[in-house]
Design a protein around this motif. Structure first.
Motif, PDB file in Angstrom:
ATOM      1  N   VAL A 132      -6.747  -3.241   7.347  1.00 34.36           N
ATOM      2  CA  VAL A 132      -5.935  -3.100   8.553  1.00 34.36           C
ATOM      3  C   VAL A 132      -4.892  -2.031   8.291  1.00 34.36           C
ATOM      4  O   VAL A 132      -4.099  -2.149   7.351  1.00 34.36           O
ATOM      5  CB  VAL A 132      -5.241  -4.422   8.935  1.00 34.36           C
ATOM      6  CG1 VAL A 132      -4.402  -4.234  10.199  1.00 34.36           C
ATOM      7  CG2 VAL A 132      -6.261  -5.532   9.138  1.00 34.36           C
ATOM      8  N   GLU A 133      -4.876  -0.976   9.107  1.00 33.66           N
ATOM      9  CA  GLU A 133      -3.895   0.092   8.979  1.00 33.66           C
ATOM     10  C   GLU A 133      -3.054   0.179  10.242  1.00 33.66           C
ATOM     11  O   GLU A 133      -3.591   0.208  11.356  1.00 33.66           O
ATOM     12  CB  GLU A 133      -4.569   1.446   8.729  1.00 33.66           C
ATOM     13  CG  GLU A 133      -5.193   1.573   7.347  1.00 33.66           C
ATOM     14  CD  GLU A 133      -5.698   2.980   7.070  1.00 33.66           C
ATOM     15  OE1 GLU A 133      -5.740   3.781   8.032  1.00 33.66           O
ATOM     16  OE2 GLU A 133      -6.053   3.270   5.920  1.00 33.66           O
ATOM     17  N   ALA A 151      -0.256   2.651  11.866  1.00 33.37           N
ATOM     18  CA  ALA A 151       0.364   3.982  11.772  1.00 33.37           C
ATOM     19  C   ALA A 151       0.109   4.609  10.404  1.00 33.37           C
ATOM     20  O   ALA A 151       1.003   5.203   9.787  1.00 33.37           O
ATOM     21  CB  ALA A 151       1.854   3.886  12.047  1.00 33.37           C
ATOM     22  N   GLY A 152      -1.123   4.470   9.906  1.00 37.38           N
ATOM     23  CA  GLY A 152      -1.517   5.093   8.650  1.00 37.38           C
ATOM     24  C   GLY A 152      -1.172   4.322   7.405  1.00 37.38           C
ATOM     25  O   GLY A 152      -1.542   4.730   6.301  1.00 37.38           O
ATOM     26  N   ARG A 153      -0.495   3.182   7.554  1.00 38.00           N
ATOM     27  CA  ARG A 153      -0.099   2.382   6.391  1.00 38.00           C
ATOM     28  C   ARG A 153      -0.934   1.107   6.340  1.00 38.00           C
ATOM     29  O   ARG A 153      -1.002   0.365   7.302  1.00 38.00           O
ATOM     30  CB  ARG A 153       1.382   2.025   6.473  1.00 38.00           C
ATOM     31  CG  ARG A 153       1.873   1.192   5.280  1.00 38.00           C
ATOM     32  CD  ARG A 153       3.289   0.688   5.520  1.00 38.00           C
ATOM     33  NE  ARG A 153       4.237   1.784   5.666  1.00 38.00           N
ATOM     34  CZ  ARG A 153       5.495   1.626   6.031  1.00 38.00           C
ATOM     35  NH1 ARG A 153       5.951   0.409   6.313  1.00 38.00           N
ATOM     36  NH2 ARG A 153       6.297   2.669   6.134  1.00 38.00           N
ATOM     37  N   ALA A 154      -1.594   0.863   5.192  1.00 36.71           N
ATOM     38  CA  ALA A 154      -2.447  -0.319   5.040  1.00 36.71           C
ATOM     39  C   ALA A 154      -1.596  -1.576   4.903  1.00 36.71           C
ATOM     40  O   ALA A 154      -0.612  -1.597   4.159  1.00 36.71           O
ATOM     41  CB  ALA A 154      -3.359  -0.164   3.829  1.00 36.71           C
ATOM     42  N   LEU A 155      -1.983  -2.627   5.627  1.00 37.36           N
ATOM     43  CA  LEU A 155      -1.296  -3.909   5.497  1.00 37.36           C
ATOM     44  C   LEU A 155      -1.804  -4.644   4.272  1.00 37.36           C
ATOM     45  O   LEU A 155      -3.015  -4.661   4.009  1.00 37.36           O
ATOM     46  CB  LEU A 155      -1.558  -4.788   6.725  1.00 37.36           C
ATOM     47  CG  LEU A 155      -0.922  -4.422   8.061  1.00 37.36           C
ATOM     48  CD1 LEU A 155      -1.209  -5.528   9.076  1.00 37.36           C
ATOM     49  CD2 LEU A 155       0.561  -4.219   7.938  1.00 37.36           C
ATOM     50  N   VAL A 165      -8.782  -1.150  12.372  1.00 37.92           N
ATOM     51  CA  VAL A 165      -9.231  -2.413  11.785  1.00 37.92           C
ATOM     52  C   VAL A 165     -10.691  -2.250  11.390  1.00 37.92           C
ATOM     53  O   VAL A 165     -11.524  -1.833  12.209  1.00 37.92           O
ATOM     54  CB  VAL A 165      -9.076  -3.582  12.787  1.00 37.92           C
ATOM     55  CG1 VAL A 165      -9.617  -4.870  12.188  1.00 37.92           C
ATOM     56  CG2 VAL A 165      -7.624  -3.745  13.209  1.00 37.92           C
ATOM     57  N   ASP A 166     -11.012  -2.566  10.139  1.00 36.47           N
ATOM     58  CA  ASP A 166     -12.375  -2.370   9.640  1.00 36.47           C
ATOM     59  C   ASP A 166     -12.818  -3.601   8.849  1.00 36.47           C
ATOM     60  O   ASP A 166     -12.250  -3.924   7.807  1.00 36.47           O
ATOM     61  CB  ASP A 166     -12.439  -1.126   8.753  1.00 36.47           C
ATOM     62  CG  ASP A 166     -13.857  -0.799   8.299  1.00 36.47           C
ATOM     63  OD1 ASP A 166     -14.810  -1.241   8.973  1.00 36.47           O
ATOM     64  OD2 ASP A 166     -14.019  -0.114   7.277  1.00 36.47           O
ATOM     65  N   GLY A 167     -13.828  -4.316   9.378  1.00 35.69           N
ATOM     66  CA  GLY A 167     -14.404  -5.459   8.663  1.00 35.69           C
ATOM     67  C   GLY A 167     -13.440  -6.606   8.448  1.00 35.69           C
ATOM     68  O   GLY A 167     -13.546  -7.321   7.449  1.00 35.69           O
ATOM     69  N   LEU A 168     -12.537  -6.829   9.395  1.00 37.06           N
ATOM     70  CA  LEU A 168     -11.491  -7.848   9.222  1.00 37.06           C
ATOM     71  C   LEU A 168     -12.066  -9.258   9.388  1.00 37.06           C
ATOM     72  O   LEU A 168     -12.705  -9.569  10.389  1.00 37.06           O
ATOM     73  CB  LEU A 168     -10.379  -7.618  10.245  1.00 37.06           C
ATOM     74  CG  LEU A 168      -9.255  -8.661  10.290  1.00 37.06           C
ATOM     75  CD1 LEU A 168      -8.481  -8.679   8.982  1.00 37.06           C
ATOM     76  CD2 LEU A 168      -8.322  -8.375  11.470  1.00 37.06           C
ATOM     77  N   LEU A 227      -2.043  -8.365  12.831  1.00 38.16           N
ATOM     78  CA  LEU A 227      -1.490  -7.033  13.084  1.00 38.16           C
ATOM     79  C   LEU A 227       0.022  -7.019  12.898  1.00 38.16           C
ATOM     80  O   LEU A 227       0.595  -6.026  12.428  1.00 38.16           O
ATOM     81  CB  LEU A 227      -1.827  -6.578  14.503  1.00 38.16           C
ATOM     82  CG  LEU A 227      -3.302  -6.347  14.829  1.00 38.16           C
ATOM     83  CD1 LEU A 227      -3.467  -5.927  16.285  1.00 38.16           C
ATOM     84  CD2 LEU A 227      -3.911  -5.293  13.905  1.00 38.16           C
ATOM     85  N   ALA A 228       0.687  -8.129  13.248  1.00 38.72           N
ATOM     86  CA  ALA A 228       2.143  -8.195  13.137  1.00 38.72           C
ATOM     87  C   ALA A 228       2.610  -8.562  11.733  1.00 38.72           C
ATOM     88  O   ALA A 228       3.820  -8.684  11.500  1.00 38.72           O
ATOM     89  CB  ALA A 228       2.685  -9.216  14.136  1.00 38.72           C
ATOM     90  N   GLY A 229       1.677  -8.721  10.805  1.00 40.69           N
ATOM     91  CA  GLY A 229       2.060  -9.047   9.429  1.00 40.69           C
ATOM     92  C   GLY A 229       2.554 -10.466   9.254  1.00 40.69           C
ATOM     93  O   GLY A 229       3.314 -10.757   8.326  1.00 40.69           O
ATOM     94  N   LEU A 230       2.110 -11.370  10.112  1.00 41.86           N
ATOM     95  CA  LEU A 230       2.562 -12.760  10.056  1.00 41.86           C
ATOM     96  C   LEU A 230       1.506 -13.701   9.497  1.00 41.86           C
ATOM     97  O   LEU A 230       1.825 -14.845   9.156  1.00 41.86           O
ATOM     98  CB  LEU A 230       2.962 -13.241  11.466  1.00 41.86           C
ATOM     99  CG  LEU A 230       4.102 -12.480  12.135  1.00 41.86           C
ATOM    100  CD1 LEU A 230       4.305 -12.977  13.563  1.00 41.86           C
ATOM    101  CD2 LEU A 230       5.392 -12.640  11.335  1.00 41.86           C
TER     102      LEU A 230
END
Length: 566
Positions: free
Chosen positions: A359-360, A362-366, A296-299, A348-351
């Motif tokens: 926000v990444e 497992a290497g995949r950006a949300l 998580v960077d600058g969220l 984090l849960a995409g909700l």
């Protein structure tokens, strides 16, 4: 805690003698006992804690003492005396005259105990009108004064608020204000802080202590948190299946318990136990490379709040938050209510969408605006705080666990029943619960079902949002044992969100501390607890129950004369 003069034997304010209570089953033909031959007493200025697991009879005793037993409850024997007068068998009108003066009751759920359509000031004023025979205008002014007395800032304005507009700590203060409006002599507090974070909990219990000293109240304190009982009571009554198994002065019972059941309760209580979870020890430092699963960077997450002529102001639930969570760790997120913990979990849960940052998983950006079906569901699953609210009450356990498999079209239709059964077995449940609905199983079983549902997709990461806050210490210990066993067997990574800092210290490998959406400190758990750097972290740790003594010495009545020890 106590104002009782040494050597004096004041008559009891509450005297419970050989109380037995039963409940009728749905068909009303069979009854089952829940309280059996319970006796104890409380004197002025004394606090007695009733402790035990869920189902031990604690709340049933509180309901019997306050005349609030449900219709299917019945007193089978014994007596309850308040100020020397028997109260069992009183009609509702007589009970209404008792409640407030001399008897006051603080229920467990403040939001569920207040009329959502009535302003909180009117709720407190009604208590004054009932017990002091005041006119409406006078009762309203007294209500404002009392709200100020219990520490609600801007009380005149807050009195005009509806319950949903106030925080949990403010609502609990409103209930306390209404309870003491009639100048009671006995206060029954049924889990009064179970839903509050540690600092608000500390403030609310300090308030009850101060009011007790001022009014010389006898207090019946019902709790499943033995650390709170240790800090806040003079004596303890331990219940198991409706029977008293041990009683005595708090220091004697909780320091040197004689009964095996009491010993187990203490072992399971994070605030009292010296137990550590060896499986939770982070060995990632010994590995040459450690994979970062969450970055998580600058969220930032911004909720716009309109304030009339002033235009639109920003409410930053998350404010430029940056952290990393490593594979195979238990990373705890702690902070007070409103610090942003649950908002972070939902992002984090995409909700929940977010406004700034990266926000990444497992290497995949949300994506900042999550799609209807979360593409990262197979990597990360969220386990909610309240499983009863998260599980559809219309669904059977089988359908609840199978639903994510159906949504993501994983496994064939013929294979899915076996996956469901396997998920149940992983959490220690049998196939016997498959056809039951959430209301037909216990709280601990519901939480296991919620975990099984999350495991059905075989994720790498579980975000656990207060997963044990509503459970008693013994059930909590079993759920934690389960989670740690699953982590070891499946190499899971946990984001563990909690206000139970005693539990965090036992299981987490790393801790991040949030305050008003900002990260104030992050470090290995031992370093955080041994030498917290930020004043906010220091204040959080100082509020952990069981790590200090806040009870006044017998005979002292100073409102602020508290002793603290490390």
């Amino acid at each position: 805690m106590s104002n009782v003069i040494p050597g004096a034997r004041n008559p009891p304010i509450l005297d419970v003698r050989n109380l037995s209570v039963s409940y009728a089953r749905a068909d009303q033909k069979l009854r089952f006992p829940v309280v059996n031959d319970v006796s104890f007493s409380i004197r002025a200025g004394e606090t007695v804690a009733l402790v035990g697991q869920s189902g031990s009879g604690k709340s049933t005793i509180a309901q019997a003492v306050t005349g609030l037993l449900p219709q299917n409850g019945r007193v089978e024997g014994g007596e309850v005396l308040i100020d020397g007068a028997g109260v069992l068998g009183l009609r509702e009108k007589a009970w209404r005259n008792l409640r407030g003066r001399p008897l006051a009751y603080i229920p467990q759920d403040p939001l569920g105990s207040l009329d959502p359509l009535k302003k909180v000031g009117d709720f407190v004023a009604r208590s004054y009108a009932l017990h002091r025979n005041l006119k409406r205008a006078d009762a309203q002014q007294e209500a404002v004064d009392l709200l100020e007395r219990v520490g609600i800032r801007d009380a005149r304005q807050k009195a005009k608020s509806f319950p949903h507009e106030l925080s949990g700590g403010q609502l609990q203060r409103v209930l306390i204000a209404a309870a003491i409006a009639g100048n009671p002599t006995l206060l029954v507090a049924d889990e009064p802080t179970s839903a509050l974070d540690v600092t608000v909990q500390d403030v609310v219990l300090d308030l009850i202590d101060e009011l007790q000293a001022e009014l010389n109240l006898g207090v019946l304190f019902i709790t499943h948190d033995l650390a709170l009982a240790k800090d806040r009571s003079d004596s303890v009554v331990v219940l198991n299946h409706g029977q008293i198994v041990e009683r005595g002065e708090t220091d004697s019972v909780l320091v040197a318990p004689r009964d095996a059941y009491t010993q187990q309760l203490i072992t399971d209580a994070p605030g009292l136990s010296t137990r550590t979870y060896a499986d939770a020890v982070d060995d990632s430092a010994a590995r040459p490379t450690v994979e970062v699963l969450i970055a998580v960077d600058g969220l930032s997450k911004i909720f716009a709040k309109r304030t009339g002529l002033r235009g639109t102001t920003e409410n930053r639930a998350l404010d430029k938050l940056s952290l990393t969570i490593r594979k195979g760790t238990i990373h705890a997120i702690v902070g007070e209510s409103g610090s942003g913990k649950t908002t972070l979990a939902r992002v984090l849960a995409g909700l929940t969408e977010f406004d700034e940052g990266l926000v990444e998983i497992a290497g995949r950006a949300l994506p900042a605006r999550p799609p209807e079906i979360n593409p990262n569901a197979r990597e990360l699953q969220l386990v909610y705080q309240n499983p009863l609210a998260a599980l559809d009450p219309r669904f059977t356990v089988e359908r609840i666990i199978r639903e994510p498999l159906d949504i993501h079209d994983i496994h064939s239709r013929g294979e899915r029943p076996g996956v469901v059964v396997d998920a149940l077995r992983q959490v220690g449940l049998s196939e016997a619960v498959l056809n039951r609905k959430p209301l037909e199983i216990s709280g601990g079983q519901r939480q296991r079902v919620a975990i099984a549902r999350a495991l059905a997709l075989s994720p790498e990461i579980l975000v656990l949002d207060e997963p044990t806050s509503a459970l008693d210490v013994t059930v909590q210990a079993r759920i934690i044992d389960l989670l740690l066993d699953l982590q070891r067997r499946q190499a899971l990574t946990y984001v563990f969100i909690s206000h139970n800092l005693g539990l965090v210290r036992q299981i987490a490998s790393e801790v991040s501390v949030l305050n008003e959406g900002r990260l104030v400190e992050t470090n290995h758990t031992d370093a955080i607890f041994a030498a917290p750097k930020d004043p906010y972290t220091q204040r959080l740790l100082a509020s952990i129950p069981g790590h200090k003594v806040v009870r006044r010495s017998r005979g002292e009545s100073s409102r602020h004369d508290y002793k603290t020890v490390t």
